[in-house]
Structure formats: structure tokens, C-alpha cells
Design a protein around this motif. Sequence first.
Motif, PDB file in Angstrom:
ATOM      1  N   GLN A   1     -38.694 119.155  -7.491  1.00 10.34           N
ATOM      2  CA  GLN A   1     -37.668 119.753  -8.353  1.00 10.34           C
ATOM      3  C   GLN A   1     -36.318 119.113  -8.071  1.00 10.34           C
ATOM      4  O   GLN A   1     -36.020 118.713  -6.951  1.00 10.34           O
ATOM      5  N   CYS A   2     -35.494 119.020  -9.116  1.00 15.61           N
ATOM      6  CA  CYS A   2     -34.152 118.469  -8.959  1.00 15.61           C
ATOM      7  C   CYS A   2     -33.319 119.400  -8.078  1.00 15.61           C
ATOM      8  O   CYS A   2     -33.243 120.602  -8.347  1.00 15.61           O
ATOM      9  N   PRO A   3     -32.690 118.875  -6.997  1.00 22.57           N
ATOM     10  CA  PRO A   3     -31.890 119.736  -6.129  1.00 22.57           C
ATOM     11  C   PRO A   3     -30.637 120.270  -6.828  1.00 22.57           C
ATOM     12  O   PRO A   3     -30.052 121.253  -6.400  1.00 22.57           O
ATOM     13  N   LYS A   4     -30.248 119.631  -7.942  1.00 27.00           N
ATOM     14  CA  LYS A   4     -29.020 120.030  -8.620  1.00 27.00           C
ATOM     15  C   LYS A   4     -29.280 121.108  -9.667  1.00 27.00           C
ATOM     16  O   LYS A   4     -28.603 122.119  -9.713  1.00 27.00           O
ATOM     17  N   CYS A   5     -30.302 120.857 -10.543  1.00 26.68           N
ATOM     18  CA  CYS A   5     -30.479 121.763 -11.683  1.00 26.68           C
ATOM     19  C   CYS A   5     -31.884 122.369 -11.744  1.00 26.68           C
ATOM     20  O   CYS A   5     -32.196 123.084 -12.686  1.00 26.68           O
ATOM     21  N   ARG A   6     -32.743 122.100 -10.778  1.00 28.21           N
ATOM     22  CA  ARG A   6     -34.124 122.608 -10.717  1.00 28.21           C
ATOM     23  C   ARG A   6     -35.015 122.038 -11.825  1.00 28.21           C
ATOM     24  O   ARG A   6     -36.104 122.565 -12.069  1.00 28.21           O
ATOM     25  N   GLY A   7     -34.563 120.988 -12.505  1.00 33.91           N
ATOM     26  CA  GLY A   7     -35.414 120.330 -13.488  1.00 33.91           C
ATOM     27  C   GLY A   7     -36.541 119.589 -12.775  1.00 33.91           C
ATOM     28  O   GLY A   7     -36.546 119.470 -11.562  1.00 33.91           O
ATOM     29  N   THR A   8     -37.518 119.077 -13.560  1.00 35.37           N
ATOM     30  CA  THR A   8     -38.638 118.339 -12.976  1.00 35.37           C
ATOM     31  C   THR A   8     -38.244 116.885 -12.743  1.00 35.37           C
ATOM     32  O   THR A   8     -37.702 116.231 -13.635  1.00 35.37           O
TER      33      THR A   8
ATOM     34  N   GLN B   1     -36.287 110.501 -11.155  1.00 33.35           N
ATOM     35  CA  GLN B   1     -35.183 110.885 -12.031  1.00 33.35           C
ATOM     36  C   GLN B   1     -35.464 112.244 -12.650  1.00 33.35           C
ATOM     37  O   GLN B   1     -36.596 112.534 -13.037  1.00 33.35           O
ATOM     38  N   CYS B   2     -34.418 113.081 -12.721  1.00 31.56           N
ATOM     39  CA  CYS B   2     -34.551 114.430 -13.276  1.00 31.56           C
ATOM     40  C   CYS B   2     -34.639 114.348 -14.802  1.00 31.56           C
ATOM     41  O   CYS B   2     -33.834 113.691 -15.444  1.00 31.56           O
ATOM     42  N   GLU B   3     -35.648 115.036 -15.369  1.00 26.73           N
ATOM     43  CA  GLU B   3     -35.817 115.037 -16.826  1.00 26.73           C
ATOM     44  C   GLU B   3     -34.673 115.764 -17.525  1.00 26.73           C
ATOM     45  O   GLU B   3     -34.385 115.502 -18.682  1.00 26.73           O
ATOM     46  N   MET B   4     -34.059 116.726 -16.798  1.00 31.25           N
ATOM     47  CA  MET B   4     -33.040 117.563 -17.433  1.00 31.25           C
ATOM     48  C   MET B   4     -31.659 116.907 -17.367  1.00 31.25           C
ATOM     49  O   MET B   4     -31.043 116.636 -18.385  1.00 31.25           O
ATOM     50  N   CYS B   5     -31.160 116.657 -16.132  1.00 28.30           N
ATOM     51  CA  CYS B   5     -29.776 116.192 -15.992  1.00 28.30           C
ATOM     52  C   CYS B   5     -29.725 114.676 -15.765  1.00 28.30           C
ATOM     53  O   CYS B   5     -28.640 114.113 -15.690  1.00 28.30           O
ATOM     54  N   ARG B   6     -30.905 114.024 -15.658  1.00 37.53           N
ATOM     55  CA  ARG B   6     -31.047 112.583 -15.476  1.00 37.53           C
ATOM     56  C   ARG B   6     -30.436 112.103 -14.160  1.00 37.53           C
ATOM     57  O   ARG B   6     -30.166 110.924 -13.975  1.00 37.53           O
TER      58      ARG B   6
END
Lengths: 89, 296
Positions: free
Chosen positions: A2-9, A22-27
Amino acid sequence: MQCPKCRGTMRTYDRNGVHIEQCEMCRGIFLDYGELEALTRMQNQYMQPPPAAPAAPAAPAPGWGAQQQHHHHYGHHRQKSVFHMLFST
Amino acid sequence: MNDGLLAELTAIGRAAGAAPDGEPVLLADRRGALVVRVGDLAVKAHRADKDPGELGARLRAAAHPALRDVLVVPLGEPARVAGRLVSVWPYGAAVSPDDPPWEEAGRILARLHALPADALDPPPPYWGGVGKAARTVGRLPGGPAATEIRRAFATLPGWLRGEAPPPPGTAIIHGDWHLGQLVRPPGQGWRLIDVDDLGWGDPAWDLARAAALFSAGVLPPDEWARFLGAYRAAGGRAVPGSGDPWTTLDIPARTLAIQIAATSVLYALDEGRPLDEFETALVDTCSRITRSEVGP
Ligand SMILES: [Zn+2]
């Protein structure tokens, strides 16, 4: 992961043989030890002046093709539709 | 999402040798197909409505040694979970949306299309994507965009509208190619994934999505030129070696432009929003396709 910043995948992407998370949400990008150095090396090679290449000839289009180009960058949020068109069924 | 199925896929991945640590990650949950990453493996539950005999034959073809440099090779035989086929694959890194490897994409498709007719024994079935445009257009509601799309669809040859049998295949094709179908497993070059539509067909269909998006003004000409140029330089059979590539690409590109326009309208409807600039460009392309056939 999980993204440590926004919990995205976080997805694993390949950039010229270097694997980045790379985070799918915040990139946002997560780099493993050594990956930043590898990317920097690649960038330095890229910064060398390239050999003069002939301009690519304009690609012909079919008669029903568009006259106008729609500008975008794949990675940016606003172009989610273009990402769908190029990366999914 | 089906938590029970997710747990079963994770168990199958672990039994196939995935590292026991690490949470399973849902990679895709689209139109009834589910893909889960378990450590260094990807486990896929195929769509329940896929014919198990045909899909089994496509999966067997994927395991053929002749395709080792082209496709990710499945691990073991497919399993069956609740009436669905489940296959296990090595996990590979995806294409970065910021930097698509267009040359590699062109070369790998050229390699696939170069396989001789007797390379796979038994031969795979006919490719599975023939009816996709018709099915997508069939799901459209009313409205001006849908009307434009339907008019363009009506100009396509009858076999694409389910009114005649399709022409015989000339190559083994992927059948649903886009940039999401390229991955790079550890220690290997780029490979193709997703063999659910793999089979005999006209290789021009594997270039159709990129050709359609270029023609709609959505894929920049330099990226299209890199893809097509690398494909041609590698001896790709879908287009003439030189000269006008649209002699073979025209119908597949029109069909994909119509299909992508229809998909876009359905997405926008689903999300309760108007079409954006790029989706509108696809609908406008449908209008030009109609005008090129029947006049204004
Ligand atoms: Zn994030």
C-alpha cells in the motif's frame, strides 16, 4: 503493498529495465536501494547529445483519420480516459 | 468483489510455490475476470462465460515451447474453481504509462505473427475477439453519441456484425492487444499476457487498437510511427512490407475506433459524467467513418 502516503495500491512498473513501485492513485514512486542510482545513470546517458537523426516522415493516416491531435500525458490524472483506451480492453 | 474466490486464488498461488509472506494484491477485477498477485506469481480466474474447451485449448497453446519468447508461460495445468478455469503465471512488471516501450511492442507482435501454421500442435481455436465490437455497441443506450456510433457500426462488413462467417485466419494472433498486455517477468524481456482471445486470425487485428487511436488523434503520430516502424522492421506480416499500411489496417482500425467509442460512452454513463475531449474525439471519428462510406 500500500502507498504510505494515500493507501492506494502500489504497482510494479518497468522503466528501461529498472523496476519501480508506483502508486496507482497519487502516482508516488517508491524506490528500492540502488534504483535511484540506476535511474540517475540512465538519465545521464540520456543527457548525452544524441546523434543527429533524420526527422521522422509524417505517418500517413486513413481518409477518415483526424486532422487534429489531442494533447495529453498518459501519467496525469486528467487523462484517465486515454490510459483506459491504451491500457485496457 | 468475491472474497471467497480471492482466498481460493491466494491458496492456489501459495500451493504453486508463491512466497508465503506478502499480502495478495488484486491486480484486475474486470468484466468477470479476476487477477491476484501472490508474491512472485499472478493467479487468474477466467471469466465464467468463456467456453472451457476453447479456453483450455488457448491455455495449452500458451504453454507451447514455440511461444516461449513471446508469451509469459503458464505454470502447470489450469485448475477449476466453482466452474471457472484458474491459471497461474509468473508475475511481471507492467508498462509504465509514462514511457511505453513501443518498439518492443512492435517487435514482439511481429515475432508472434511470424509463427508458421504448423508451429502449434494441436492448433489453437479461431481468435476470440470477433464479436466484441458488436456486443459493446449492442449495450449502448439511446442518445446522440450512441447514434453516431451505431451509424458507423452499420458501415462495417457483415461478418463483423454477426451476419456472415469471418474470413479464415492467416496467423496466430493475440486477439486483444493493448499496452496492458505487456509485462516483464524477472530476468526476461517483455512478454505478452492474457491468452483468452489467442488464436487463428488476421494479424492486423493486433495493431488495430493503436491504429484506431492514432487515427482518432489520441495516440501521437511519433508513437504510432515507432510502433509500426519497429513492427515492419521486424518483418511483421500484418501490413505490406512497404507502402500504404491501411490496405490491411483500415477495417480493423475502424472497428476498434467504434468499439472504443462505445466503451467510452458506457464508462461515462456508468460514472454519470459527460464525455471528455478524448472520448469525444472517438465519437467524432465514428462520424467521419460514416461520412467516408455514405457521404455527409
Ligand atoms: Zn499514493
